[in-house]
Motif scaffolding. Structure first.
Motif, PDB file in Angstrom:
ATOM      1  N   LEU A  24       0.804  -1.226   0.000  1.00 52.15           N
ATOM      2  CA  LEU A  24       0.000   0.000   0.000  1.00 52.15           C
ATOM      3  C   LEU A  24       0.836   1.275   0.000  1.00 52.15           C
ATOM      4  CD1 LEU A  24      -2.890  -0.922   2.473  1.00 52.15           C
ATOM      5  CD2 LEU A  24      -2.765  -1.240  -0.016  1.00 52.15           C
ATOM      6  N   GLY A  25       2.145   1.129   0.118  1.00 50.53           N
ATOM      7  CA  GLY A  25       2.998   2.319   0.161  1.00 50.53           C
ATOM      8  C   GLY A  25       2.899   3.043   1.494  1.00 50.53           C
ATOM      9  N   ILE A  26       2.675   2.286   2.573  1.00 48.15           N
ATOM     10  CA  ILE A  26       2.572   2.856   3.914  1.00 48.15           C
ATOM     11  C   ILE A  26       3.832   2.464   4.693  1.00 48.15           C
ATOM     12  CG2 ILE A  26       1.286   2.825   6.082  1.00 48.15           C
ATOM     13  CD1 ILE A  26      -1.237   2.188   4.459  1.00 48.15           C
ATOM     14  N   ALA A  27       4.529   3.454   5.233  1.00 49.17           N
ATOM     15  CA  ALA A  27       5.733   3.188   6.019  1.00 49.17           C
ATOM     16  C   ALA A  27       5.368   2.484   7.321  1.00 49.17           C
ATOM     17  CB  ALA A  27       6.465   4.493   6.306  1.00 49.17           C
ATOM     18  N   VAL A  28       6.289   1.681   7.839  1.00 51.83           N
ATOM     19  CA  VAL A  28       6.054   0.922   9.071  1.00 51.83           C
ATOM     20  C   VAL A  28       7.161   1.234  10.073  1.00 51.83           C
ATOM     21  CG1 VAL A  28       5.793  -1.370  10.090  1.00 51.83           C
ATOM     22  CG2 VAL A  28       4.892  -0.924   7.794  1.00 51.83           C
ATOM     23  N   ASP A  29       6.742   1.546  11.295  1.00 54.29           N
ATOM     24  CA  ASP A  29       7.663   1.786  12.401  1.00 54.29           C
ATOM     25  C   ASP A  29       7.614   0.597  13.345  1.00 54.29           C
ATOM     26  OD1 ASP A  29       8.540   4.805  12.277  1.00 54.29           O
ATOM     27  OD2 ASP A  29       6.409   4.764  11.779  1.00 54.29           O
ATOM     28  N   ILE A  30       8.767   0.141  13.788  1.00 56.49           N
ATOM     29  CA  ILE A  30       8.867  -0.936  14.767  1.00 56.49           C
ATOM     30  C   ILE A  30       9.433  -0.324  16.044  1.00 56.49           C
ATOM     31  CG2 ILE A  30       9.883  -3.169  15.357  1.00 56.49           C
ATOM     32  CD1 ILE A  30       8.100  -3.408  12.911  1.00 56.49           C
ATOM     33  N   ILE A  31       8.651  -0.415  17.135  1.00 55.47           N
ATOM     34  CA  ILE A  31       9.078   0.113  18.423  1.00 55.47           C
ATOM     35  C   ILE A  31       9.603  -1.061  19.240  1.00 55.47           C
ATOM     36  CG2 ILE A  31       8.376   1.352  20.500  1.00 55.47           C
ATOM     37  CD1 ILE A  31       5.974   2.410  18.663  1.00 55.47           C
ATOM     38  N   GLU A  32      10.883  -1.035  19.533  1.00 55.14           N
ATOM     39  CA  GLU A  32      11.536  -2.152  20.207  1.00 55.14           C
ATOM     40  C   GLU A  32      11.435  -2.006  21.726  1.00 55.14           C
ATOM     41  OE1 GLU A  32      14.798  -3.977  18.215  1.00 55.14           O
ATOM     42  OE2 GLU A  32      14.888  -2.282  16.819  1.00 55.14           O
ATOM     43  N   PRO A  33      11.685  -3.067  22.475  1.00 55.73           N
ATOM     44  CA  PRO A  33      12.206  -4.349  22.006  1.00 55.73           C
ATOM     45  C   PRO A  33      11.105  -5.240  21.434  1.00 55.73           C
ATOM     46  CG  PRO A  33      11.973  -4.407  24.378  1.00 55.73           C
ATOM     47  CD  PRO A  33      11.598  -3.009  23.943  1.00 55.73           C
ATOM     48  N   CYS A  34      11.494  -6.086  20.505  1.00 54.41           N
ATOM     49  CA  CYS A  34      10.587  -7.067  19.915  1.00 54.41           C
ATOM     50  C   CYS A  34      10.688  -8.371  20.708  1.00 54.41           C
ATOM     51  CB  CYS A  34      10.965  -7.352  18.463  1.00 54.41           C
ATOM     52  SG  CYS A  34      10.777  -5.932  17.384  1.00 54.41           S
ATOM     53  N   GLY A  35       9.678  -9.196  20.578  1.00 54.99           N
ATOM     54  CA  GLY A  35       9.683 -10.489  21.235  1.00 54.99           C
ATOM     55  C   GLY A  35      10.362 -11.566  20.414  1.00 54.99           C
ATOM     56  N   ALA A 140      -6.150   0.591   8.358  1.00 56.88           N
ATOM     57  CA  ALA A 140      -5.358   1.258   7.313  1.00 56.88           C
ATOM     58  C   ALA A 140      -6.187   1.427   6.041  1.00 56.88           C
ATOM     59  CB  ALA A 140      -4.079   0.486   7.020  1.00 56.88           C
ATOM     60  N   GLY A 141      -6.998   0.434   5.725  1.00 59.51           N
ATOM     61  CA  GLY A 141      -7.862   0.545   4.550  1.00 59.51           C
ATOM     62  C   GLY A 141      -8.842   1.694   4.671  1.00 59.51           C
ATOM     63  N   GLU A 142      -9.472   1.831   5.837  1.00 61.82           N
ATOM     64  CA  GLU A 142     -10.413   2.940   6.046  1.00 61.82           C
ATOM     65  C   GLU A 142      -9.684   4.280   6.041  1.00 61.82           C
ATOM     66  OE1 GLU A 142     -13.756   5.338   6.837  1.00 61.82           O
ATOM     67  OE2 GLU A 142     -13.500   3.382   5.881  1.00 61.82           O
ATOM     68  N   ALA A 143      -8.542   4.346   6.709  1.00 64.05           N
ATOM     69  CA  ALA A 143      -7.769   5.596   6.738  1.00 64.05           C
ATOM     70  C   ALA A 143      -7.311   5.973   5.328  1.00 64.05           C
ATOM     71  CB  ALA A 143      -6.575   5.451   7.677  1.00 64.05           C
ATOM     72  N   LEU A 149      -5.514   7.925  -0.280  1.00 62.06           N
ATOM     73  CA  LEU A 149      -4.333   7.148  -0.636  1.00 62.06           C
ATOM     74  C   LEU A 149      -4.610   6.225  -1.828  1.00 62.06           C
ATOM     75  CD1 LEU A 149      -1.379   6.319   0.062  1.00 62.06           C
ATOM     76  CD2 LEU A 149      -2.349   4.573   1.540  1.00 62.06           C
ATOM     77  N   PHE A 150      -5.834   5.675  -1.857  1.00 63.11           N
ATOM     78  CA  PHE A 150      -6.225   4.815  -2.969  1.00 63.11           C
ATOM     79  C   PHE A 150      -6.785   5.678  -4.094  1.00 63.11           C
ATOM     80  CE2 PHE A 150      -7.365   1.546   0.485  1.00 63.11           C
ATOM     81  CZ  PHE A 150      -6.089   1.053   0.504  1.00 63.11           C
ATOM     82  N   PRO A 151      -6.311   5.507  -5.309  1.00 61.40           N
ATOM     83  CA  PRO A 151      -6.888   6.284  -6.412  1.00 61.40           C
ATOM     84  C   PRO A 151      -8.328   5.813  -6.689  1.00 61.40           C
ATOM     85  CG  PRO A 151      -5.284   4.698  -7.227  1.00 61.40           C
ATOM     86  CD  PRO A 151      -5.252   4.622  -5.721  1.00 61.40           C
ATOM     87  N   ALA A 152      -9.137   6.730  -7.205  1.00 58.78           N
ATOM     88  CA  ALA A 152     -10.521   6.391  -7.536  1.00 58.78           C
ATOM     89  C   ALA A 152     -10.552   5.328  -8.614  1.00 58.78           C
ATOM     90  CB  ALA A 152     -11.274   7.643  -7.980  1.00 58.78           C
ATOM     91  N   ALA A 153     -11.466   4.400  -8.474  1.00 55.43           N
ATOM     92  CA  ALA A 153     -11.580   3.302  -9.457  1.00 55.43           C
ATOM     93  C   ALA A 153     -12.288   3.771 -10.701  1.00 55.43           C
ATOM     94  CB  ALA A 153     -12.324   2.141  -8.820  1.00 55.43           C
TER      95      ALA A 153
END
Length: 153
Positions: A24-35, A140-143, A149-153
């Motif tokens: 979707l071209g959405i950046a992802v942040d990872i807040i550590e520590p991870c499990g 994310a889909g609703e946002a 973010l999604f172009p019109a169909a």
């Protein structure tokens, strides 16, 4: 728009969300520590060959993440079962960061209190929660729909 994972517990869910971000071209942040060890090897099964296409940022802790969001002018929108506002009735902004908690415990109260807003996904009574990767995709889909973010169909 961004998706942030607070101390993720399950590498398959993190990999799925990274794949969602790539597609979707959405950046992802990872807040550590991870499990789990945050590596291509641990994320490969769900993330497949999409991991090279996602804009991922790692943060040492929530304070570092919040400072980066504040500097960028991003609003932190927490996805939680403890919110009163359904995600479909919330006005998203293109600069929002959607924050998801740990699969095992969500986010602690102090992180909950530091979010700018909180939304929930309406569910049938008596059921606890939706898988974190599914929740990320739903909200994310609703946002993305609201912000164009999604172009019109």
């Amino acid at each position: 728009m961004r998706i942030a994972l607070y101390q993720p517990d399950i590498p398959q869910n993190a990999g799925t969300i990274l794949r969602l971000g790539a597609c979707l071209g959405i950046a992802v942040d990872i807040i550590e520590p991870c499990g789990f060890p945050l590596s291509h090897a641990s994320l490969r099964r769900a993330g497949m060959d999409y991991l090279d296409h996602v804009d991922m940022t790692r943060h040492a802790d929530f304070d570092a993440f919040q400072a980066a969001q504040s500097e960028a002018g991003c609003r932190i929108v927490l996805l939680t079962t403890r919110a009163d506002v359904p995600h479909t009735r919330f006005a998203f902004s293109p600069d929002d960061t959607l924050l998801l908690g740990r699969e095992s415990a969500g986010v602690p109260d102090d992180v909950h209190a530091r979010a700018d807003s909180a939304v929930t996904i309406p569910m049938r009574p008596g059921l606890r929660s939706i898988n974190v990767a599914m929740a990320a995709a739903i909200v994310a889909g609703e946002a993305a729909r609201q912000t164009g973010l999604f172009p019109a169909a």
